[in-house]
Design an enzyme around this catalytic site. Sequence first.
Site, PDB file in Angstrom:
ATOM      1  N   LYS A 123     -13.540  11.066   4.174  1.00 19.65           N
ATOM      2  CA  LYS A 123     -13.411  11.809   2.912  1.00 19.65           C
ATOM      3  C   LYS A 123     -13.647  13.307   3.084  1.00 19.65           C
ATOM      4  CE  LYS A 123     -14.485   7.899   0.041  1.00 19.65           C
ATOM      5  NZ  LYS A 123     -15.209   7.358  -1.094  1.00 19.65           N
ATOM      6  N   GLU A 213     -21.772  15.609  -3.210  1.00 17.93           N
ATOM      7  CA  GLU A 213     -20.775  16.000  -4.198  1.00 17.93           C
ATOM      8  C   GLU A 213     -21.487  16.234  -5.519  1.00 17.93           C
ATOM      9  OE1 GLU A 213     -17.602  13.215  -5.073  1.00 17.93           O
ATOM     10  OE2 GLU A 213     -16.464  13.899  -3.358  1.00 17.93           O
ATOM     11  N   HIS A 248     -18.674   1.095  -9.832  1.00 16.98           N
ATOM     12  CA  HIS A 248     -17.633   1.894  -9.168  1.00 16.98           C
ATOM     13  C   HIS A 248     -16.435   1.074  -8.720  1.00 16.98           C
ATOM     14  CE1 HIS A 248     -20.591   4.990  -9.424  1.00 16.98           C
ATOM     15  NE2 HIS A 248     -21.382   4.439  -8.527  1.00 16.98           N
ATOM     16  N   ARG A 305      -2.237   3.327   1.045  1.00 15.19           N
ATOM     17  CA  ARG A 305      -1.723   1.957   1.014  1.00 15.19           C
ATOM     18  C   ARG A 305      -1.228   1.642  -0.388  1.00 15.19           C
ATOM     19  NH1 ARG A 305      -5.912   0.295  -2.180  1.00 15.19           N
ATOM     20  NH2 ARG A 305      -7.904   1.226  -1.641  1.00 15.19           N
TER      21      ARG A 305
END
Length: 518
Positions: A123, A213, A248, A305
């Site tokens: 990420k 983050e 999540h 994907r």
Amino acid sequence: MSPTEKRNIGRVLVANRGEIAVRIMRACREAGVGVVAVVSEADTAAMHAELADRVVVLGPPEPGASYLRQDLIIAAARETGADAIHPGYGFLAENAGFARAVTDAGLVFIGPSAEVIESMGEKTAARAVMEQAGVPVVPGALLPVPDAEGSLPATDVQAAAEIVGYPLMVKAAFGGGGKGMRLVEDPAGVQSACEAATREARKAFGDGKVYLEKYLQRPRHVEFQIFGDSHGNYVHLFERECSIQRRHQKIIEESPSPAVDDALRARMGQAAVAAASAVAYEGAGTVEFLLDDTGEFYFLEMNTRLQVEHPVTEWITGQDLVRAQLTVAAGEPLPWTQDELRVTGHSIECRVCAEDPAQDFMPSLGRLLTVREPAGPGVRMDSGVRAGDEISMHYDPLIAKLSVHGADRGAAIDRAMSALRDYAVLGPDTNIEYLLAVLDDQVFRSGDLHTGFLAERLPGWRPDGDLDRDLVLAAAALQEQTRPAAAAGGGVRGDDHGEILDGPWERLGAFRLRGLES
Ligand code: ADP
């Protein structure tokens, strides 16, 4: 792949199981392409094995001994004369090493290149690529690589946290599936959260790298379906709103998003296409954003994907994304230009899982005794199981995706609820009642969603203890099957003219009324 290179795909090996393997095989068959299934010893009679021209048994049920065995899968493709491998989602779908091994074996990997999978799989690397391409990312900060014990220098952690500000999220660089994330409210907790996340990430993803983050308050998860080909064409197929999440993990997805108007769609779509072209993306992918209530959006990650929730995009665009994957993998240009893509109506998908809402949504295992799936106009079932199949601890508890299409959002919600009420699964517990409770929520209906919606609106939700809805539906199904007139093949008798007969719902009477219509 070079633009001039055309690849003949006459037979595809589907390296997956369950609903997604079935979905891919159907697209292949429609395209006149042969299909090879790989199965574990637990799946020799599974639906995906039944749809294939050839079936190769890989090994024992544990994924590590079967669906994750790259060597056996590539050998199976060679032995059965497959030209290409479709990885589906999960298992090996985002494994760059697998994509590379497939290509090295002279086969087509139906997905982007190993390099793209690799760069988007981390990420922090993906964020850097997107920043470079002018795509807004969630404000964040990098941390040093942890030492062998998983420790991080406290001064570096504090400094990074100060740049980001509180509250913040500690996230695993190689994370996925909603795992490896920690919310930190204030400076006191940041050091221990980073080190705990490092240990967790090492165990779960084989790499302990973490980063910080900014924690966005009440954001929406809005993602864009993108597609690219080997000729340098990139398009988006609009957005999907995926804010209905438990821990999540997405549960209900829809398109279009109630929060995205034409102007925002154009801005976000442009950013998504910029993301795709920045990495010369080939095939189907998803660019995920968090959207705040002021209309600012931030890149979260890119999934390289086919996505679980792709049916809602297929409904609103009328396109077959798996078919397009085959086209692009064969070296052909994309079947559409951006201008040719249009949104019609509204679509909602519900993930139906074998899990027990009364036991904190623990997977619910065992044999499916009865499965009666809903049908009708605007109703689609992507199912990987049928009655008699075993829900095993080894695999994802997702048993089917119910997706619907309606003229507008309200009509789609009504249709989804009606279909869920018609859906009977006897055996393992399912989350069907829970999905109904979400769709029935007034705030859900208003479209005012955010990723904390479920925690806020349905905390500690439990099924209605008075009602075993599956038993009611199974009883109704049995009553239908054993109706004497039907059994005799005669329907309503000739002398019954004008007589009003009760249907099974009516015959269930008060039981149904108390349980299902409250
Ligand atoms: P994964 O790869 O594990 O799915 P993501 O980075 O895609 O993780 O995030 C999954 C979900 O976690 C998001 O949809 C959102 O609900 C929540 N989330 C992630 N990052 C943030 C953030 N910075 N602020 C608020 N919520 C976040």
